[in-house]
Each structure stands twice: as structure tokens, then as C-alpha cells.
Design an enzyme around this catalytic site. Structure first.
Site, PDB file in Angstrom:
ATOM      1  CG  HIS A  25       3.695 -59.566  51.324  1.00  0.00           C
ATOM      2  ND1 HIS A  25       4.773 -60.378  51.554  1.00  0.00           N
ATOM      3  CD2 HIS A  25       4.142 -58.286  51.465  1.00  0.00           C
ATOM      4  CE1 HIS A  25       5.833 -59.618  51.825  1.00  0.00           C
ATOM      5  NE2 HIS A  25       5.475 -58.348  51.783  1.00  0.00           N
ATOM      6  N   GLY A  53      13.382 -57.490  51.893  1.00  0.00           N
ATOM      7  CA  GLY A  53      14.168 -57.850  53.073  1.00  0.00           C
ATOM      8  C   GLY A  53      15.610 -58.198  52.787  1.00  0.00           C
ATOM      9  CD  GLU A  63       7.623 -61.570  53.775  1.00  0.00           C
ATOM     10  OE1 GLU A  63       6.820 -61.251  54.668  1.00  0.00           O
ATOM     11  OE2 GLU A  63       8.641 -60.900  53.514  1.00  0.00           O
ATOM     12  CE  LYS A  72       8.336 -57.758  55.685  1.00  0.00           C
ATOM     13  NZ  LYS A  72       9.138 -58.394  54.669  1.00  0.00           N
ATOM     14  CD  GLU A 121       6.027 -55.400  48.559  1.00  0.00           C
ATOM     15  OE1 GLU A 121       6.474 -54.508  49.279  1.00  0.00           O
ATOM     16  OE2 GLU A 121       5.615 -56.483  49.007  1.00  0.00           O
ATOM     17  CG  ASN A 176       4.041 -56.085  55.577  1.00  0.00           C
ATOM     18  OD1 ASN A 176       3.392 -56.519  56.534  1.00  0.00           O
ATOM     19  ND2 ASN A 176       4.569 -56.879  54.659  1.00  0.00           N
ATOM     20  CB  SER A 229      15.534 -53.323  50.126  1.00  0.00           C
ATOM     21  OG  SER A 229      15.630 -54.691  50.497  1.00  0.00           O
TER      22      SER A 229
HETATM   23  C1  PEP Z   1       7.505 -55.950  52.448  1.00  0.00           C
HETATM   24  O1  PEP Z   1       7.441 -56.778  53.328  1.00  0.00           O
HETATM   25  O2  PEP Z   1       6.506 -55.697  51.765  1.00  0.00           O
HETATM   26  C2  PEP Z   1       8.770 -55.268  52.192  1.00  0.00           C
HETATM   27  C3  PEP Z   1       8.847 -54.443  51.210  1.00  0.00           C
HETATM   28  O3  PEP Z   1       9.813 -55.548  53.063  1.00  0.00           O
HETATM   29  P1  PEP Z   1      11.224 -54.782  53.175  1.00  0.00           P
HETATM   30  O4  PEP Z   1      10.920 -53.292  53.129  1.00  0.00           O
HETATM   31  O5  PEP Z   1      11.780 -55.197  54.463  1.00  0.00           O
HETATM   32  O6  PEP Z   1      12.029 -55.176  51.990  1.00  0.00           O
END
Ligand code: PEP
Length: 250
Positions: A92, A172, A94, A10, A166, A8, A212
Site C-alpha cells: 500500500h 484520501g 502508505e 487503515k 492506486e 481498507n 477517493s
Molecule cells: C486506500 O487507502 O487504499 C484508499 C484508496 O483510500 P481512499 O479511498 O480514502 O482514497
């Protein structure tokens, strides 16, 4: 079952030239693991038409649920399909957190993706405060059942719909979910799907972990927590690290 590794990106990178550079590096690195993994890059929509690979599939990061019309700024499922997208991330954290995505819109988007033969990657996850209040299970159950409201088993099965756990507090932050905790959640998600649909469907479904993930912890989520794939944000923009994740996951 091949491991599903989803990038992803983003709202990155800043130019098509950079997007191509990263994509081509991922394409080259993923080749070695093509028998054991399916790799998907969910890039910003503006780059989708210009990215093409043999190893890597394309996905959208979001979409609207209507086919076309007066919805300024939105992208329809048909547009994603016509841009060679086989996957789309829906719900997601976000989107839920910054853009008022609700369980109801997630449900409409899941239906829209399935209608256009795009595989939805349904994201669910609790916030830090929900976790603190002991509401994780309740939140996940609500999110999954609402997202799949009035979606028949046959459609879930043929679409290849995946569920990504998630936890919002892990995205993040560098603070990934402890493996044993993630494993408990994976079992819970399987149970929710088995109870709503059937055990065979829950056994066939791919569950992903995201939050992460890096080259050091990727293996734990696959080998120990038994997820069938990973959803990766930050590390997916760093080709060497992303390839290390694939290597550890397969
Ligand atoms: C994500 O945006 O779905 C995500 C898992 O981000 P990160 O790996 O940066 O935590």
C-alpha cells in the site's frame, strides 16, 4: 466474475465496539449483493479475531514475510491465516511512503502470502511528482515486475493475486483518477502481466482501482474503465456510503 470490493480501514476505528458496529452494518448491507460481489474488510489486526461474518471476508492491511521469530511488532502470514484472513494488502502506498516498504520487501511479502495461501492484493501507483515528470508507466512497470520477481505463473494463478492501481495522489484526497486515465492504466497493467506471464492469466486476473472512490464515481471505474473491483479507504468506514459503492459496482 464477481466484483471484488475491498475495504481498507487503515488505522481506524478506535475501539472494538466501533469496529463491530461498522462490520455488522456492512455485513447486513452486503447481503443483497452477495451473488455479484465479493466483499473483503481489511481491518486493523487487533480486531481480526473478533470480527466474523458470512458475507464479508477478512483481510490484513500488511504483514511481515517471515513465519515467526524475533521480529518485534510484526505479524506473520501464518498469524493472518490463523485469524481467518483470506486476503492481505501488500505494498500500500502508505506503507511505501511512511514505513520504507521497498519493491524488494513487497516481493518477499507476496511470496510469503502465497506460501500461506493468502490472496495478495498488490498495490501499485505513482506519486504526484512521478506523474508530473511523465514517469507513471515506468513506475508501474517497475513496481509490478519487482513485486512478482521469481513468482511463477502457476502460483500467481492459484493464489488469485489481484493488482490494485492506486495513484498516490488520489488516495484520501477526494481527487480520484479520471476514468479515461484509469482505463489506460488498466490496459497497461494487463499488458505487463500478459508480457511477463501470459494473456490468459492477465484476462483472468482481477485488477482493482483505489483512490477517493465514492458512491458517485464507483460505477465509472467498473463500467467504463473496466476494473474488476475497487479498493476503498475512507468511504469503507461509512456503512451507507460503502453499500452504495457496492450497489453501483455490481
Ligand atoms: C486506500 O487507502 O487504499 C484508499 C484508496 O483510500 P481512499 O479511498 O480514502 O482514497
Amino acid at each position: 466474475m464477481k466484483k471484488l470490493i475491498v475495504a481498507n480501514w487503515k488505522m481506524n476505528p478506535m475501539s472494538l465496539a466501533s469496529a463491530k458496529l461498522i462490520f455488522n452494518a456492512l455485513e447486513k448491507g452486503a447481503k443483497k449483493f452477495s451473488k455479484q460481489s465479493e466483499v473483503v474488510v481489511c481491518s486493523p489486526a487487533v480486531y481480526l479475531f473478533s470480527l466474523a461474518g458470512k458475507q464479508i471476508k477478512l483481510g490484513g492491511q500488511n504483514m511481515f514475510y517471515e513465519d515467526s521469530g524475533a521480529f518485534t511488532g510484526e505479524i506473520s502470514p501464518a498469524m493472518l491465516k490463523n485469524s481467518k484472513c483470506q486476503y492481505v494488502i501488500i505494498g500500500h502506498s502508505e506503507r511505501r511512503g511512511y514505513f520504507n516498504e521497498t519493491d524488494e520487501t513487497v516481493n518477499k511479502k507476496i511470496k510469503g502470502a502465497i506460501a500461506h495461501k493468502i490472496t495478495p492484493i498488490l498495490c501499485v501507483g505513482e506519486t504526484a511528482s512521478e506523474k508530473k515528470q511523465g514517469k507513471t508507466k515506468e513506475v508501474l512497470k517497475r513496481q509490478v515486475l519487482a513485486a512478482l520477481k521469481a513468482v511463477p505463473q502457476k502460483k500467481v494463478k492459484t493464489s488469485g493475486l489481484c493488482v490494485a492501481y492506486e495513484p498516490r495522489w488520489a488516495i484520501g484526497t477526494g481527487d480520484a483518477c479520471p476514468t479515461t486515465e484509469a482505463q489506460t492504466i488498466k490496459i497497461l497493467l494487463e499488458k505487463i502481466i500478459a508480457q511477463k506471464y501470459s494473456r490468459p492469466l492477465s484476462q483472468k486476473m482481477r485488477f482493482l482501482y483505489g483512490g477517493s472512490v465514492n458512491g458517485d464515481n464507483a460505477q465509472d471505474f467498473i463500467q467504463e474503465a473496466k476494473f474488476q473491483g475497487l479498493l476503498i479507504g475512507g468511504a469503507s468506514l461509512k456503512p451507507a456510503e460503502f453499500i452504495r459503492i457496492i450497489k453501483k459496482a455490481v
